[in-house]
Enzyme design. Structure first.
Site, PDB file in Angstrom:
ATOM      1  N   THR A 196       1.850   2.252  -3.482  1.00  0.00           N
ATOM      2  CA  THR A 196       3.067   1.862  -4.313  1.00  0.00           C
ATOM      3  C   THR A 196       3.780   2.918  -4.910  1.00  0.00           C
ATOM      4  OG1 THR A 196       1.580   0.042  -4.795  1.00  0.00           O
ATOM      5  CG2 THR A 196       3.138   0.887  -6.690  1.00  0.00           C
TER       6      THR A 196
ATOM      7  N   ASP B  77       0.936  -1.209   0.079  1.00  0.00           N
ATOM      8  CA  ASP B  77      -0.004   0.164   0.111  1.00  0.00           C
ATOM      9  C   ASP B  77       1.003   1.059   0.034  1.00  0.00           C
ATOM     10  OD1 ASP B  77      -2.077   1.909   2.160  1.00  0.00           O
ATOM     11  OD2 ASP B  77      -2.446   1.404   0.221  1.00  0.00           O
TER      12      ASP B  77
HETATM   13  C1  LIP Z   1      -3.156   4.170  -2.643  1.00  0.00           C
HETATM   14  C2  LIP Z   1      -3.708   4.482  -1.106  1.00  0.00           C
HETATM   15  C3  LIP Z   1      -3.649   6.057  -0.878  1.00  0.00           C
HETATM   16  C4  LIP Z   1      -4.383   6.750  -1.988  1.00  0.00           C
HETATM   17  C5  LIP Z   1      -3.601   6.535  -3.178  1.00  0.00           C
HETATM   18  C6  LIP Z   1      -3.687   4.875  -3.563  1.00  0.00           C
HETATM   19  P1  LIP Z   1      -1.993   1.871  -3.512  1.00  0.00           P
HETATM   20  O1  LIP Z   1      -3.233   2.925  -2.468  1.00  0.00           O
HETATM   21  O2  LIP Z   1      -3.113   4.035  -0.070  1.00  0.00           O
HETATM   22  O3  LIP Z   1      -4.113   6.484   0.253  1.00  0.00           O
HETATM   23  O4  LIP Z   1      -4.272   8.103  -1.559  1.00  0.00           O
HETATM   24  O5  LIP Z   1      -4.431   6.998  -4.300  1.00  0.00           O
HETATM   25  O6  LIP Z   1      -5.004   4.454  -3.745  1.00  0.00           O
HETATM   26  O7  LIP Z   1      -2.662   2.319  -4.820  1.00  0.00           O
HETATM   27  O8  LIP Z   1      -0.670   2.540  -3.333  1.00  0.00           O
HETATM   28  O9  LIP Z   1      -2.367   0.617  -2.952  1.00  0.00           O
END
Ligand code: LIP
Length: 273
Positions: free
Chosen positions: A99, A97
């Site tokens: 990325t 999470d």
């Molecule tokens: C992320 C989320 C974050 C959000 C990003 C994205 P990912 O998840 O953790 O809060 O702002 O847009 O969704 O894509 O890194 O798993």
């Protein structure tokens, strides 16, 4: 169907072991160098080879330990279970999470694993890939990090609240979210955009910020972090009485929730693209 399910403490132990190994793999792959393997909803919604490898590792480990369970992951969706009877236990997995932070080498990204029994999240772990910080929680068992029980902020004045939020990958949605922030920022201490919902929720759980809200989260982004936040005393909800979900997740101390909620509702924060 499995008649009895294991205690949440046992599911947590499994999640912790699997998350630690997965974070180790993600850390090593980052050190070896990562690049964009593909894009998803938009050109900025990236996936790396590490996201995929780590999710395969987590799913294989959970399969090994609890073959009858279901697994839902960000990259591969619901793992194939052949003609097994419906599972009472489902694992909700975000291999990395944050990325984009991971891609840029920013130390705010995590492995997030939650265990759900009959539709209710009962255990969760969020492990920061770079720092090794590890937040855990079970329903009724509290939220913990480094042996300390976590308690959220006691702030009661929104004007003095440090609020964390995030933006989606769709430029039109980002524009809407930016309009909400542009209005809200005059009513709070300050805004932080850190980039990983699972870690954001855990930081708010231990009072390293006061409140959090975001539109557009998937189950894997928030399942474990929201349990940590709730077990640390935060109220978790959507807008206008709705449950927390893709439209909106708000996490705030009970004394702050309504004030933040009312601004977000007034600003149609769960609306837009
Ligand atoms: C992320 C989320 C974050 C959000 C990003 C994205 P990912 O998840 O953790 O809060 O702002 O847009 O969704 O894509 O890194 O798993």
């Amino acid at each position: 169907m499995e008649h009895s399910t294991p205690p949440s403490s046992e599911l947590l132990e499994i999640a912790i072991g699997v998350a630690r190994d997965a974070a180790g793999t993600a850390y090593r792959m980052r050190a070896e160098g990562v690049s964009v393997a593909a894009t998803k909803s938009t050109i900025t919604d990236v996936v790396t080879a590490a996201d995929r490898a780590v999710e395969r590792q987590i799913t294989a480990a959970l399969r090994q330990l609890r073959p009858a369970d279901a697994v839902l992951g960000e990259e591969y969706g619901t793992a194939e279970r052949g003609n097994q009877p419906p599972a009472r236990v489902r694992w909700i997995v975000d291999p990395i999470d944050g990325t984009v932070n991971y891609l840029y080498g920013l130390p705010h990204c995590a492995v997030s694993i939650a265990a759900e029994v009959d539709g209710q999240v009962v255990a969760g772990v969020v492990r920061n890939i770079h720092t090794g910080e590890e937040w855990t929680a079970t329903v009724g068992g509290g939220a913990w990090r480094a042996g300390q029980r976590l308690r959220c902020s006691t702030e009661t004045d929104l004007a003095q609240a440090l609020v964390v939020t995030g933006f989606g990958y769709d430029p039109r949605r980002r524009a809407h979210q930016a309009r909400v922030v542009a209005e809200l920022i005059a009513h709070v201490r300050d805004i932080r955009r850190l980039g990983a919902a699972a870690v954001d929720l855990c930081l708010v759980a231990e009072g390293r910020a006061d409140a959090y809200y975001e539109k557009g989260l998937a189950a894997w982004d928030q399942a474990a972090g929201a349990l940590v936040a709730a077990e640390a005393g935060l109220r978790i909800g959507g807008l206008k009485g709705l449950a927390p979900g893709p439209d909106m997740v708000v996490a705030a101390p009970p004394a702050l929730f309504d004030a933040l909620h009312d601004h977000l509702a007034r600003l149609d924060a769960s609306g837009g693209p």
